[in-house]
Structure formats: structure tokens, C-alpha cells
Design a protein around this motif. Structure first.
Motif, PDB file in Angstrom:
ATOM      1  N   THR A 187      48.341  35.147  47.807  1.00 52.86           N
ATOM      2  CA  THR A 187      47.330  35.261  48.856  1.00 52.86           C
ATOM      3  C   THR A 187      46.735  33.875  49.049  1.00 52.86           C
ATOM      4  O   THR A 187      46.547  33.127  48.102  1.00 52.86           O
ATOM      5  CB  THR A 187      46.248  36.264  48.428  1.00 52.86           C
ATOM      6  N   PHE A 188      46.412  33.542  50.307  1.00 57.58           N
ATOM      7  CA  PHE A 188      45.929  32.195  50.594  1.00 57.58           C
ATOM      8  C   PHE A 188      44.418  32.112  50.440  1.00 57.58           C
ATOM      9  O   PHE A 188      43.680  33.019  50.853  1.00 57.58           O
ATOM     10  CB  PHE A 188      46.331  31.782  52.010  1.00 57.58           C
ATOM     11  N   SER A 189      43.969  31.019  49.863  1.00 57.94           N
ATOM     12  CA  SER A 189      42.532  30.769  49.776  1.00 57.94           C
ATOM     13  C   SER A 189      42.012  30.364  51.151  1.00 57.94           C
ATOM     14  O   SER A 189      42.783  29.946  52.032  1.00 57.94           O
ATOM     15  CB  SER A 189      42.250  29.650  48.772  1.00 57.94           C
ATOM     16  N   VAL A 190      40.707  30.466  51.336  1.00 53.18           N
ATOM     17  CA  VAL A 190      40.111  30.040  52.595  1.00 53.18           C
ATOM     18  C   VAL A 190      40.354  28.543  52.799  1.00 53.18           C
ATOM     19  O   VAL A 190      40.603  28.087  53.921  1.00 53.18           O
ATOM     20  CB  VAL A 190      38.610  30.371  52.626  1.00 53.18           C
ATOM     21  N   LYS A 191      40.308  27.782  51.734  1.00 56.41           N
ATOM     22  CA  LYS A 191      40.566  26.340  51.828  1.00 56.41           C
ATOM     23  C   LYS A 191      41.982  26.078  52.347  1.00 56.41           C
ATOM     24  O   LYS A 191      42.189  25.240  53.233  1.00 56.41           O
ATOM     25  CB  LYS A 191      40.372  25.683  50.465  1.00 56.41           C
ATOM     26  N   VAL A 219      35.406  37.951  49.003  1.00 59.76           N
ATOM     27  CA  VAL A 219      35.971  37.515  47.723  1.00 59.76           C
ATOM     28  C   VAL A 219      35.555  36.071  47.432  1.00 59.76           C
ATOM     29  O   VAL A 219      35.401  35.671  46.288  1.00 59.76           O
ATOM     30  CB  VAL A 219      37.503  37.664  47.720  1.00 59.76           C
ATOM     31  N   GLU A 220      35.358  35.293  48.498  1.00 59.66           N
ATOM     32  CA  GLU A 220      34.851  33.935  48.374  1.00 59.66           C
ATOM     33  C   GLU A 220      33.501  33.854  49.084  1.00 59.66           C
ATOM     34  O   GLU A 220      33.076  34.808  49.745  1.00 59.66           O
ATOM     35  CB  GLU A 220      35.836  32.934  48.970  1.00 59.66           C
ATOM     36  N   GLU A 299      37.436  43.522  42.753  1.00 59.44           N
ATOM     37  CA  GLU A 299      38.080  42.299  42.262  1.00 59.44           C
ATOM     38  C   GLU A 299      38.162  42.300  40.736  1.00 59.44           C
ATOM     39  O   GLU A 299      39.178  41.891  40.155  1.00 59.44           O
ATOM     40  CB  GLU A 299      37.311  41.075  42.754  1.00 59.44           C
ATOM     41  N   LYS A 300      37.122  42.770  40.088  1.00 59.25           N
ATOM     42  CA  LYS A 300      37.173  42.889  38.623  1.00 59.25           C
ATOM     43  C   LYS A 300      38.303  43.823  38.204  1.00 59.25           C
ATOM     44  O   LYS A 300      39.028  43.562  37.228  1.00 59.25           O
ATOM     45  CB  LYS A 300      35.834  43.415  38.092  1.00 59.25           C
ATOM     46  N   GLY A 301      38.463  44.924  38.923  1.00 51.42           N
ATOM     47  CA  GLY A 301      39.541  45.857  38.617  1.00 51.42           C
ATOM     48  C   GLY A 301      40.907  45.209  38.745  1.00 51.42           C
ATOM     49  O   GLY A 301      41.799  45.435  37.925  1.00 51.42           O
ATOM     50  N   ALA A 302      41.084  44.382  39.781  1.00 47.89           N
ATOM     51  CA  ALA A 302      42.365  43.704  39.987  1.00 47.89           C
ATOM     52  C   ALA A 302      42.656  42.720  38.858  1.00 47.89           C
ATOM     53  O   ALA A 302      43.787  42.636  38.354  1.00 47.89           O
ATOM     54  CB  ALA A 302      42.353  42.981  41.336  1.00 47.89           C
ATOM     55  N   ILE A 303      41.638  41.972  38.446  1.00 43.36           N
ATOM     56  CA  ILE A 303      41.805  41.017  37.339  1.00 43.36           C
ATOM     57  C   ILE A 303      42.114  41.755  36.037  1.00 43.36           C
ATOM     58  O   ILE A 303      42.982  41.343  35.251  1.00 43.36           O
ATOM     59  CB  ILE A 303      40.546  40.146  37.200  1.00 43.36           C
ATOM     60  N   PHE A 304      41.423  42.854  35.797  1.00 38.20           N
ATOM     61  CA  PHE A 304      41.675  43.672  34.615  1.00 38.20           C
ATOM     62  C   PHE A 304      43.120  44.168  34.610  1.00 38.20           C
ATOM     63  O   PHE A 304      43.804  44.130  33.579  1.00 38.20           O
ATOM     64  CB  PHE A 304      40.689  44.838  34.598  1.00 38.20           C
ATOM     65  N   ALA A 305      43.594  44.609  35.778  1.00 34.18           N
ATOM     66  CA  ALA A 305      44.965  45.120  35.878  1.00 34.18           C
ATOM     67  C   ALA A 305      45.980  44.050  35.505  1.00 34.18           C
ATOM     68  O   ALA A 305      46.918  44.300  34.737  1.00 34.18           O
ATOM     69  CB  ALA A 305      45.223  45.634  37.290  1.00 34.18           C
ATOM     70  N   ALA A 306      45.808  42.845  36.047  1.00 36.19           N
ATOM     71  CA  ALA A 306      46.760  41.768  35.753  1.00 36.19           C
ATOM     72  C   ALA A 306      46.759  41.419  34.277  1.00 36.19           C
ATOM     73  O   ALA A 306      47.818  41.217  33.666  1.00 36.19           O
ATOM     74  CB  ALA A 306      46.417  40.536  36.592  1.00 36.19           C
ATOM     75  N   ASN A 307      45.579  41.361  33.693  1.00 38.36           N
ATOM     76  CA  ASN A 307      45.484  41.009  32.279  1.00 38.36           C
ATOM     77  C   ASN A 307      45.946  42.129  31.371  1.00 38.36           C
ATOM     78  O   ASN A 307      46.335  41.879  30.222  1.00 38.36           O
ATOM     79  CB  ASN A 307      44.041  40.604  31.951  1.00 38.36           C
ATOM     80  N   LEU A 308      45.912  43.361  31.862  1.00 41.28           N
ATOM     81  CA  LEU A 308      46.391  44.506  31.097  1.00 41.28           C
ATOM     82  C   LEU A 308      47.918  44.562  31.089  1.00 41.28           C
ATOM     83  O   LEU A 308      48.539  44.816  30.054  1.00 41.28           O
ATOM     84  CB  LEU A 308      45.816  45.793  31.698  1.00 41.28           C
ATOM     85  N   THR A 323      43.416  32.123  39.986  1.00 37.24           N
ATOM     86  CA  THR A 323      42.246  32.420  40.812  1.00 37.24           C
ATOM     87  C   THR A 323      42.638  33.436  41.874  1.00 37.24           C
ATOM     88  O   THR A 323      43.803  33.516  42.288  1.00 37.24           O
ATOM     89  CB  THR A 323      41.714  31.146  41.485  1.00 37.24           C
ATOM     90  N   ARG A 324      41.647  34.203  42.363  1.00 35.79           N
ATOM     91  CA  ARG A 324      41.920  35.294  43.296  1.00 35.79           C
ATOM     92  C   ARG A 324      41.296  35.026  44.647  1.00 35.79           C
ATOM     93  O   ARG A 324      40.212  34.449  44.749  1.00 35.79           O
ATOM     94  CB  ARG A 324      41.362  36.606  42.753  1.00 35.79           C
TER      95      ARG A 324
END
Length: 427
Positions: A187-191, A219-220, A299-308, A323-324
Motif C-alpha cells: 500500500t502506498f504512503s501519502v508521501k 491511518v496517517e 490498524e492495531k488488529g492488522a499489525i497483530f495479525a501480521a505479527n501473529l 510501517t502501515r
């Protein structure tokens, strides 16, 4: 904690899966704190826009028929305009979904002989028929709009030399899909989006840059409209609706672009003057107010999923430490059986239809069978706990949402529980 574990066990999460999840969580506190700081900033931004535009009880009154002099509708659009820092906004329950909002934006600003360019590769499945990549009645192609695309480089970055070659005199609109869709690309950052827009406008200053902002709002601390996008487009049953909006979409951007969108949505000569709110204003205002906090939980759920899942050998996009820039977490599961097991876990964690088993089926707008798990209060709401994906290699499931962080956590643990029970993975 014993009582909490007991409650999870009642819902079907084993002690082994629960303890594995707790071990993962202990390493995420700093990242979660950073997410909360972004949410606090965005909450203040939304609140300031509501105060500036004097949101008051009359804004919540229902209108019917033509919807003339709808103060709530007009005020809501001013709030969106100010949050996204644009000249104008169109926020309507008459927009049925994100694909519809994108269709309105494209068809309003493209005329026969114009060309649409995607510099980020193939667009999301449902937009392919809108454009005419896959033939469909009433596509842009049928009305004489041509299309070309530039594939991303192998590392997921923009192919600037090829983009420069693709922009020519007839290039009228450039469409940039912020989120990955059903692709395992970043996914692309705003930058990054801002840099791409600046590059395109240097070549052709009058080109219209539209960003499909779905899943990326809040998200940002900035949005694509802060870095040069002429239009940002999204769905109210995703991030900005905060889980309360029962329908709707938005288009924020320049006065010229948004005005044309309003004429396309209603009728030439009518534009934004018509469109009854049908009593939906309280949900649209309150959902937008809650959105920064709801997005933070997702977003916390998504990060948890990846780390799980990553330590168990599953490829995750984005990776566990990356980074997300949206709320979607892709997990490559390797088989249809694993996709079904994962989605059964998400469905079993839902407050609605938890007893249903999700199965792949043919959905309108998709070439492949798609499996979807979502026990949502609003049908199709993907800011609520949900997971879906097309049944095709690499058999990736796309997890998103959760109106609260705790619900997202439960959903991910249940998905892992089903994979363990099916013998697909072990802890």
C-alpha cells in the motif's frame, strides 16, 4: 487474567492460542502507542472541523423528496471539505459503495476521446468493468474513453520512466489506488502518492489526479488531498463511516471536479442542490467523529495479525515490522482449505451470523470465486471485522476492520484457532 482466559475459552480460543497471542502482544506496545497518537491528532482535526462549521441539532433533521435546503447535508460536506483540506466535498447516501463513488468521479471528469491512466498497475477487480478492461455495459470504454496502465516494478515501486512515456496529450485523469486491493503489493504512503502526483503534474500540469482512498483514511495524519490530489474518493462503510454509516460515499477535491461529480450523481443543472438525507445525518456525523478511534483499533488488529502469522511461516503483506498505510492485512495461506479455515474463524468471532460457515462463491464484479467472512451490523461494511479474498494463487486472505481493538484481536485469534484445528499450522 484467568477470568479473561476463561472467557476466551468459552468462545472457542484454546489456552495455547491465547497465550501465543499474549506473547506477540508484549512486543507491540510502542507501535500501538504511535497509532494512538495519530488517532488523537485526527480526532482533534475532525472535532475542529465540526466546531468550525457549527454542527448543531438542526443538522440531524431528516429530509425527503428533493432534499432542498438540507442544512445537515450541506454542513456535513463542509466538515469533510475541511478535514480533507479541499475546495469542495460531495458526501451522499445516494452513493452506494466505493466502486460507485469512483465510477461517479471518473465518468464525471472523462469525456469521449480522453484517456485514463493507472500508473500503479491493474486496478481493483470491480473497477475493471467500470473502465472496460473486462467488457461491461456502460463502461467508460463504451463511451469512448481509452485506458492504459503502467505496471509497478518488481519491488512494488513506481516505474517513473514508463509513466513519463505513458502520459500524452489525451491523458485526462490519472487514477491512483492507495490500498493493495486483491494484490500482494505494498500500500502506498501519502508521501509516495504525493511524489507520484508531483511527477505526473510536472509532465502535464492540467492532468487530474484521483486517489482511491479506500481503507487509508485516518491511518496517517495527512491525506492524499494534502499532497496534490485533485480528488480523493472513498466509501462510508469503510474507514470514514466509523461503523455507524449504513451507506454512502464521498468525493473531496477541487471545486471544478466535485461540481461535475455532483452533476453526474444527480443530473445536469441540479448537482448538489438535491439529495434527501432520509434521516441518516446523525449516523453520518457521529460515524465520522468516531472514525479516527475506530481506524486505530482496526490498524492495531492488522499489525497483530501480521505479527501473529509471520513467525508461523506465512507471508504477510505488509510484513510484521513494516510501517502501515491502510487497515488491510494480507496473509498468504497457500491453499483454498486454509483460506476457508481462516474465514471460518473470523465469522465465528462476529456479533452477527456467527453460526454461519463462509464458503467461496461467484460474486458480481469478480472473475474468480470469492470467499467473504463478515458478521456485520451493516451489510458489506469492511470497517467491521471481516476477511475476504479471491480463490486463486497465492491464496491470500485480506483481513481488515474491527469496530474495537478487542474485537479485532478476538477475530485474529479465532482465525488462528481454526487453522490449528484443521491441522494447517501448529504453534
Amino acid at each position: 487474567m484467568d477470568a479473561l482466559l476463561e472467557q476466551y475459552e468459552k468462545m472457542g480460543v484454546s489456552g495455547e492460542v491465547y497465550q501465543y497471542g499474549e506473547k506477540i502482544l508484549r512486543g507491540l506496545s510502542e507501535r500501538f502507542q504511535a497509532i494512538d497518537e495519530i488517532a488523537e491528532y485526527n480526532q482533534a482535526k475532525v472535532l475542529h472541523a465540526m466546531q468550525k462549521n457549527r454542527v448543531a441539532a438542526p443538522c440531524f433533521a431528516a429530509t425527503t423528496g428533493y432534499g432542498y435546503d438540507d442544512v445537515g447535508r450541506e454542513t456535513l460536506e463542509k466538515v469533510y471539505r475541511d478535514v480533507f483540506h479541499t475546495e469542495a466535498a460531495l458526501v451522499r447516501p445516494q452513493i452506494t459503495c466505493g466502486t460507485h463513488a469512483l465510477t461517479v468521479a471518473l465518468s464525471a471528469n472523462l469525456l469521449p476521446g480522453d484517456e485514463l491512466l493507472s500508473p500503479v498497475g491493474l486496478p481493483y477487480d470491480t473497477l475493471q468493468e467500470v473502465i472496460g478492461i473486462r467488457p461491461s455495459p456502460c463502461s467508460l470504454a463504451e463511451y469512448g474513453v481509452t485506458y492504459r496502465q503502467v505496471a509497478l516494478l518488481a519491488d512494488g515501486s513506481f516505474d517513473y520512466p514508463q509513466i513519463a512515456k505513458a502520459i500524452h496529450a489525451n491523458t485526462k485523469v490519472i487514477t491512483i489506488q492507495r490500498s493493495k486491493g486483491y494484490a500482494t503489493r505494498p500500500t502506498f504512503s501519502v508521501k509516495q502518492i504525493g511524489e507520484l502526483i508531483a511527477f505526473c503534474k510536472k509532465i502535464k500540469p492540467d492532468v487530474i489526479c484521483m486517489v482511491d482512498n479506500c481503507y487509508g483514511e485516518f491511518v496517517e495524519t495527512i491525506e492524499p488531498s494534502d499532497v496534490g490530489a485533485d480528488m480523493v474518493v472513498g466509501s462510508l462503510i469503510k474507514n470514514p463511516g466509523g461503523g455507524l454509516a449504513p451507506i454512502g460515499g464521498y468525493i473531496c477535491g477541487t471545486e471544478a471536479c466535485v461540481s461535475r461529480c455532483a452533476y453526474r450523481l444527480s443530473a445536469p443543472g441540479l448537482g448538489q442542490e438535491v439529495g434527501a438525507n432520509l434521516g441518516l445525518m446523525p449516523a453520518l456525523f457521529q460515524g465520522f467523529f468516531l472514525a479516527p478511534t475506530v481506524v486505530a483499533g482496526a490498524e492495531k488488529g492488522a499489525i497483530f495479525a501480521a505479527n501473529l502469522y509471520e513467525p508461523l511461516g506465512f507471508k504477510c503483506v505488509p510484513g510484521a515490522s513494516e510501517t502501515r498505510h491502510d487497515i488491510i492485512q494480507a496473509v498468504e495461506l497457500g491453499s483454498e482449505q486454509a483460506m476457508i479455515a481462516f474465514c471460518k474463524g473470523i465469522q465465528a468471532a462476529a456479533p452477527v451470523d456467527s453460526y454461519v460457515d463462509p464458503l467461496p462463491w461467484a460474486m458480481p464484479g469478480y472473475d474468480d470465486n470469492v470467499i467473504m467472512a463478515a458478521g456485520a451490523f451493516v451489510q458489506g461494511s469492511s470497517i467491521e471485522l471481516s476477511a475476504d479474498g479471491p480463490i486463486r494463487p497465492p491464496y491470500a486472505v485480506y483481513f481488515q476492520g474491527g469496530l474495537t481493538w478487542y474485537h479485532a484481536k478476538l477475530g485474529i485469534l479465532m482465525s488462528l484457532q481454526k487453522l490449528v484445528e484443521a491441522g494447517i499450522t501448529q504453534l
